[in-house]
Design a protein around this motif. Structure first.
Motif, PDB file in Angstrom:
ATOM      1  N   TRP A 498       0.844  -1.196   0.000  1.00 27.04           N
ATOM      2  CA  TRP A 498       0.000   0.000   0.000  1.00 27.04           C
ATOM      3  C   TRP A 498       0.874   1.240   0.000  1.00 27.04           C
ATOM      4  O   TRP A 498       1.919   1.284   0.653  1.00 27.04           O
ATOM      5  CB  TRP A 498      -0.914   0.008   1.226  1.00 27.04           C
ATOM      6  CG  TRP A 498      -1.896  -1.117   1.237  1.00 27.04           C
ATOM      7  CD1 TRP A 498      -1.707  -2.382   1.728  1.00 27.04           C
ATOM      8  CD2 TRP A 498      -3.226  -1.098   0.700  1.00 27.04           C
ATOM      9  NE1 TRP A 498      -2.828  -3.149   1.533  1.00 27.04           N
ATOM     10  CE2 TRP A 498      -3.785  -2.391   0.913  1.00 27.04           C
ATOM     11  CE3 TRP A 498      -3.993  -0.121   0.070  1.00 27.04           C
ATOM     12  CZ2 TRP A 498      -5.077  -2.708   0.511  1.00 27.04           C
ATOM     13  CZ3 TRP A 498      -5.285  -0.441  -0.327  1.00 27.04           C
ATOM     14  CH2 TRP A 498      -5.812  -1.717  -0.105  1.00 27.04           C
ATOM     15  N   THR A 499       0.432   2.252  -0.710  1.00 31.79           N
ATOM     16  CA  THR A 499       1.118   3.538  -0.731  1.00 31.79           C
ATOM     17  C   THR A 499       0.270   4.561  -0.004  1.00 31.79           C
ATOM     18  O   THR A 499      -0.910   4.758  -0.324  1.00 31.79           O
ATOM     19  CB  THR A 499       1.374   4.009  -2.174  1.00 31.79           C
ATOM     20  OG1 THR A 499       2.246   3.082  -2.813  1.00 31.79           O
ATOM     21  CG2 THR A 499       2.028   5.385  -2.182  1.00 31.79           C
ATOM     22  N   VAL A 500       0.871   5.192   1.033  1.00 31.56           N
ATOM     23  CA  VAL A 500       0.216   6.276   1.753  1.00 31.56           C
ATOM     24  C   VAL A 500       0.526   7.557   0.987  1.00 31.56           C
ATOM     25  O   VAL A 500       1.671   8.017   0.968  1.00 31.56           O
ATOM     26  CB  VAL A 500       0.742   6.368   3.197  1.00 31.56           C
ATOM     27  CG1 VAL A 500      -0.006   7.464   3.958  1.00 31.56           C
ATOM     28  CG2 VAL A 500       0.591   5.031   3.916  1.00 31.56           C
ATOM     29  N   SER A 501      -0.455   8.120   0.328  1.00 28.42           N
ATOM     30  CA  SER A 501      -0.244   9.267  -0.556  1.00 28.42           C
ATOM     31  C   SER A 501      -0.505  10.576   0.173  1.00 28.42           C
ATOM     32  O   SER A 501      -1.194  10.620   1.201  1.00 28.42           O
ATOM     33  CB  SER A 501      -1.150   9.168  -1.789  1.00 28.42           C
ATOM     34  OG  SER A 501      -0.849   8.006  -2.537  1.00 28.42           O
ATOM     35  N   GLY A 502       0.058  11.631  -0.382  1.00 29.66           N
ATOM     36  CA  GLY A 502      -0.080  12.939   0.235  1.00 29.66           C
ATOM     37  C   GLY A 502      -1.506  13.456   0.257  1.00 29.66           C
ATOM     38  O   GLY A 502      -1.830  14.367   1.031  1.00 29.66           O
ATOM     39  N   ASP A 503      -2.382  12.906  -0.579  1.00 34.70           N
ATOM     40  CA  ASP A 503      -3.783  13.355  -0.597  1.00 34.70           C
ATOM     41  C   ASP A 503      -4.656  12.607   0.408  1.00 34.70           C
ATOM     42  O   ASP A 503      -5.874  12.785   0.439  1.00 34.70           O
ATOM     43  CB  ASP A 503      -4.368  13.210  -1.999  1.00 34.70           C
ATOM     44  CG  ASP A 503      -4.356  11.769  -2.518  1.00 34.70           C
ATOM     45  OD1 ASP A 503      -3.955  10.861  -1.767  1.00 34.70           O
ATOM     46  OD2 ASP A 503      -4.748  11.560  -3.676  1.00 34.70           O
ATOM     47  N   GLY A 504      -4.025  11.750   1.242  1.00 40.46           N
ATOM     48  CA  GLY A 504      -4.776  11.012   2.262  1.00 40.46           C
ATOM     49  C   GLY A 504      -5.282   9.666   1.810  1.00 40.46           C
ATOM     50  O   GLY A 504      -5.876   8.929   2.604  1.00 40.46           O
ATOM     51  N   SER A 505      -5.043   9.315   0.553  1.00 42.65           N
ATOM     52  CA  SER A 505      -5.522   8.026   0.061  1.00 42.65           C
ATOM     53  C   SER A 505      -4.540   6.915   0.409  1.00 42.65           C
ATOM     54  O   SER A 505      -3.349   7.145   0.639  1.00 42.65           O
ATOM     55  CB  SER A 505      -5.731   8.074  -1.454  1.00 42.65           C
ATOM     56  OG  SER A 505      -4.505   8.318  -2.130  1.00 42.65           O
ATOM     57  N   LEU A 506      -5.068   5.691   0.450  1.00 44.70           N
ATOM     58  CA  LEU A 506      -4.272   4.468   0.584  1.00 44.70           C
ATOM     59  C   LEU A 506      -4.438   3.698  -0.710  1.00 44.70           C
ATOM     60  O   LEU A 506      -5.557   3.320  -1.060  1.00 44.70           O
ATOM     61  CB  LEU A 506      -4.764   3.628   1.774  1.00 44.70           C
ATOM     62  CG  LEU A 506      -4.225   3.979   3.154  1.00 44.70           C
ATOM     63  CD1 LEU A 506      -4.982   3.207   4.229  1.00 44.70           C
ATOM     64  CD2 LEU A 506      -2.743   3.664   3.247  1.00 44.70           C
ATOM     65  N   ARG A 507      -3.317   3.460  -1.432  1.00 42.10           N
ATOM     66  CA  ARG A 507      -3.402   2.906  -2.777  1.00 42.10           C
ATOM     67  C   ARG A 507      -2.689   1.567  -2.880  1.00 42.10           C
ATOM     68  O   ARG A 507      -1.602   1.390  -2.334  1.00 42.10           O
ATOM     69  CB  ARG A 507      -2.800   3.887  -3.791  1.00 42.10           C
ATOM     70  CG  ARG A 507      -3.469   5.250  -3.760  1.00 42.10           C
ATOM     71  CD  ARG A 507      -2.869   6.209  -4.762  1.00 42.10           C
ATOM     72  NE  ARG A 507      -3.551   7.502  -4.705  1.00 42.10           N
ATOM     73  CZ  ARG A 507      -3.902   8.221  -5.766  1.00 42.10           C
ATOM     74  NH1 ARG A 507      -3.655   7.768  -6.985  1.00 42.10           N
ATOM     75  NH2 ARG A 507      -4.510   9.386  -5.621  1.00 42.10           N
ATOM     76  N   ALA A 508      -3.312   0.661  -3.622  1.00 41.73           N
ATOM     77  CA  ALA A 508      -2.702  -0.626  -3.942  1.00 41.73           C
ATOM     78  C   ALA A 508      -3.134  -1.011  -5.345  1.00 41.73           C
ATOM     79  O   ALA A 508      -4.281  -0.748  -5.749  1.00 41.73           O
ATOM     80  CB  ALA A 508      -3.114  -1.707  -2.946  1.00 41.73           C
ATOM     81  N   LEU A 509      -2.226  -1.615  -6.086  1.00 44.71           N
ATOM     82  CA  LEU A 509      -2.529  -2.107  -7.435  1.00 44.71           C
ATOM     83  C   LEU A 509      -3.110  -1.008  -8.328  1.00 44.71           C
ATOM     84  O   LEU A 509      -3.902  -1.256  -9.224  1.00 44.71           O
ATOM     85  CB  LEU A 509      -3.496  -3.294  -7.355  1.00 44.71           C
ATOM     86  CG  LEU A 509      -3.007  -4.487  -6.517  1.00 44.71           C
ATOM     87  CD1 LEU A 509      -4.118  -5.516  -6.362  1.00 44.71           C
ATOM     88  CD2 LEU A 509      -1.774  -5.123  -7.150  1.00 44.71           C
ATOM     89  N   GLY A 510      -2.703   0.238  -8.047  1.00 46.84           N
ATOM     90  CA  GLY A 510      -3.132   1.357  -8.872  1.00 46.84           C
ATOM     91  C   GLY A 510      -4.508   1.904  -8.546  1.00 46.84           C
ATOM     92  O   GLY A 510      -4.992   2.806  -9.241  1.00 46.84           O
ATOM     93  N   LYS A 511      -5.149   1.393  -7.480  1.00 46.34           N
ATOM     94  CA  LYS A 511      -6.479   1.883  -7.084  1.00 46.34           C
ATOM     95  C   LYS A 511      -6.492   2.240  -5.599  1.00 46.34           C
ATOM     96  O   LYS A 511      -5.491   2.081  -4.910  1.00 46.34           O
ATOM     97  CB  LYS A 511      -7.548   0.851  -7.446  1.00 46.34           C
ATOM     98  CG  LYS A 511      -7.678   0.670  -8.965  1.00 46.34           C
ATOM     99  CD  LYS A 511      -8.948  -0.059  -9.364  1.00 46.34           C
ATOM    100  CE  LYS A 511      -9.106  -0.051 -10.882  1.00 46.34           C
ATOM    101  NZ  LYS A 511     -10.350  -0.719 -11.318  1.00 46.34           N
ATOM    102  N   CYS A 512      -7.629   2.734  -5.111  1.00 44.38           N
ATOM    103  CA  CYS A 512      -7.717   3.310  -3.770  1.00 44.38           C
ATOM    104  C   CYS A 512      -8.597   2.499  -2.821  1.00 44.38           C
ATOM    105  O   CYS A 512      -9.573   1.870  -3.244  1.00 44.38           O
ATOM    106  CB  CYS A 512      -8.271   4.734  -3.860  1.00 44.38           C
ATOM    107  SG  CYS A 512      -7.042   5.958  -4.377  1.00 44.38           S
ATOM    108  N   LEU A 513      -8.241   2.561  -1.529  1.00 37.63           N
ATOM    109  CA  LEU A 513      -9.080   2.005  -0.469  1.00 37.63           C
ATOM    110  C   LEU A 513     -10.294   2.914  -0.325  1.00 37.63           C
ATOM    111  O   LEU A 513     -10.153   4.123  -0.111  1.00 37.63           O
ATOM    112  CB  LEU A 513      -8.296   1.946   0.838  1.00 37.63           C
ATOM    113  CG  LEU A 513      -8.935   1.193   1.998  1.00 37.63           C
ATOM    114  CD1 LEU A 513      -8.921  -0.312   1.716  1.00 37.63           C
ATOM    115  CD2 LEU A 513      -8.195   1.484   3.307  1.00 37.63           C
TER     116      LEU A 513
END
Length: 585
Positions: A498-513
């Motif tokens: 998972w990538t913790v992004s600066g916009d507050g999203s949690l991303r995996a496989l190119g999509k968001c939680l």
């Protein structure tokens, strides 16, 4: 620090097997050629494949053929296979899946169509690696994803000439073999933007050493970053045919490939605001306590004898700060980093009154690498996934916030400890490095500190760990909108990165939680969904360990009262029980 009794023999053997891979068996002539070029490594990497892509739609470099030949030589010697192509049709999801890294070797212009770009984006977001060499920065100007991946795009260049390269990071495998400076001849690009705030700069140009630099004295020339779930390395060198016969440049490329392929680890988060406590030139401000000491050579402090400690007596740190340093163990050696202790020439005072962050391959769990010695073990799985073996450099960040200590190894969080002992304080005291005793050889480089706070915020990638140590997981690694998100035994797959992004999203496989339908009722399904910037996809980590969706005011929760593989996560009123506690990258 180590007790006199070793851990059990089984623990010792298992740790050694884990931390010291066996050397590769190479033909004698091949091994001799490697040694002559300085391209050997500490241990054998598992076999893997890379794709070298050299399509040009603009200027074509004559050095491309030499570059492909050099990369093939490196592959033969270092256990990876090189497939070279100039056909954009190689960029399909199925074909890219076989490669640990894709090298853009002096590509120019628009080299991929829309479908090929989409496939490559998915490859990177699924954990793939990118290596850009020289004119890779003169590529795909109208593709924002690629500009972020490369880090910066070409602006101009002066004539080919000699310049001084200043090596900023001597822990990354691409630059650890270099000295503080590197004199070489190449075509030195100026870039449209400075990548320092979005990537970790490994080396930069001294613009006073040549003519034609236009980046106002801050001129990165090689860098790395964790980008959208994948790994990206770029070097501006490689214009000339002669570059690919240079042993130091070939080793530079090898290190970039190894890191992008995930066979070695490094802290590639952007880094600004740190000041040097030890810059490699002298130990001014430092003081030895106890027997033994450190030898200073090649910008490196190497422990000898002991048990003693070299401590920074020039300043006592108070309040919040981040301490970073690079270290390397020769084998099963013992040392540590000491923080939060009062001024003293007794090394035991630091142990008794402060905290030691351990360096030791084979002691008990609370006394091995990454542990707060005697108080808290590291997350062993996370530690092992981030740790480079003996003979290779590692980077610690020790981040103190109040009485909380977070420990990062090569950019990955491996420990989180809060001091509750009123007789000790993390936020007031000195720092030091330990020389443990005869036979323990641990080296240190580039000790630096950032006062008032830790590593800059920004995208961070890794596992999200929850109840029973299980990982937040995308069911089956599927990418369709609406795919269930669950907890599962951690396995290192892209479905758990998972990538913790600066916009507050949690991303995996190119999509968001995503909170299904943006609802707020207890039990609302949590799923994977195309990122859209809505409040249903914003998550905020709380000091109590929960992860909250601010729009609903509710928490990410592992459903039910028992949590086996496949337990779904959902939205629930925050109550801070174990099934709502999460550790983010």
């Amino acid at each position: 620090m180590r007790t006199h009794l070793k851990a059990a023999l089984g623990l010792f053997a298992a740790a050694v097997l884990c931390l010291v891979p066996q050397a590769a068996a190479l033909p004698a002539a091949e091994g001799q050629a490697l040694a002559a070029h300085g391209e050997t490594r500490a241990a054998a990497d598992p076999a893997y494949r890379i794709l070298v892509f050299s399509k040009t739609a603009g200027f074509r470099h004559s050095s491309i053929d030499d570059g492909i030949a050099a990369l093939r030589d490196l592959g033969t010697a270092n256990n990876f296979t090189v497939d070279a192509t100039e056909d954009g049709q190689a960029f399909t999801t199925g074909n890219l899946a076989q490669y640990k890294a894709v090298v853009f070797l002096s590509t120019t212009g628009d080299v991929l169509n829309g479908a090929q770009q989409t496939a490559f984006e998915g490859y990177i977001q699924g954990g793939g690696g990118y290596v850009g060499i020289h004119a890779a920065a003169d590529t795909e100007y109208d593709w924002p994803f690629y500009e972020g991946l490369a880090g910066a795009l070409f602006h101009s260049h002066p004539a080919i000439q000699s310049a001084t390269v200043e090596v900023e990071d001597r822990a990354h495998d691409a630059t650890a073999h270099l000295g503080d400076t590197w004199q070489r001849t190449d075509e030195w690009y100026n870039y449209r933007t400075n990548p320092r705030t979005t990537a970790h700069v490994l080396a930069s140009l001294d613009e006073s050493s040549y003519t034609g630099g236009t980046m106002s004295g801050d001129h990165p020339i090689a860098w790395c970053s964790d980008y959208r779930g994948g790994r990206a390395f770029y070097t501006g060198g490689g214009h000339t045919d002669e570059s690919y016969a240079e042993p130091a440049f070939r080793r530079h490329l090898l290190g970039g490939i190894r890191w992008a392929a995930g066979t070695t680890h490094a802290d590639c988060r952007p880094e600004t605001g740190y000041t040097a406590l030890f810059d490699g030139s002298s130990t001014t401000g430092w003081r030895q306590a106890g027997p033994g000491g450190f030898t200073l050579a090649d910008g490196t402090l190497t422990s000898r004898g002991g048990l003693g400690m070299l401590w920074y007596s020039a300043e006592e740190f108070t309040g919040d700060y981040s301490l970073k340093l690079d270290w390397k163990a020769a084998g099963d050696d013992n040392s540590g980093v000491l923080i939060g202790f009062p001024a003293s020439d007794d090394p035991w005072s630091a142990v008794d009154n402060g905290y030691e962050i351990q360096i030791d391959a084979t002691d008990a769990a609370d006394r091995t690498t990454g542990a707060v010695y005697g108080f808290r073990s590291a997350d062993i799985a996370a530690r092992d996934a981030a740790l480079n073996p003996p003979g290779e450099w590692n980077t610690y960040e020790l981040r103190v916030t109040g009485e909380r200590l977070e420990i990062f190894l090569n950019g990955r969080k491996i420990n989180d400890y809060t001091n509750t002992d009123p007789a000790r304080s993390l936020r007031q005291g000195h720092v030091g490095i330990q020389n443990h005793g005869d036979g323990d050889e641990v080296a240190f480089r580039d000790i630096r500190v950032k006062r008032g706070g830790g590593q800059e915020p920004g995208p961070r990638s890794g596992e999200v760990k929850g109840v029973n140590g299980k990982c937040l997981d995308v069911d089956g690694g599927q990418t369709a909108d609406g795919t269930e998100v669950q907890v599962w035994t951690c396995n290192g797959s892209a479905a758990q990165r998972w990538t913790v992004s600066g916009d507050g999203s949690l991303r995996a496989l190119g999509k968001c939680l995503d909170v299904s339908g943006g609802a707020s009722a207890d039990g609302t399904r949590i799923q994977l969904w195309t990122c859209n910037g809505s409040g249903a996809q914003v998550w905020a980590a709380q000091s109590d360990g929960t992860v909250r969706n601010p729009q609903s005011g509710k928490c990410l929760d592992a459903s039910g009262g028992t949590w086996n593989d496949g337990t779904p996560v959902h939205l629930w009123t925050c109550h801070t029980a174990a099934n709502q506690k999460w550790t983010l990258p």
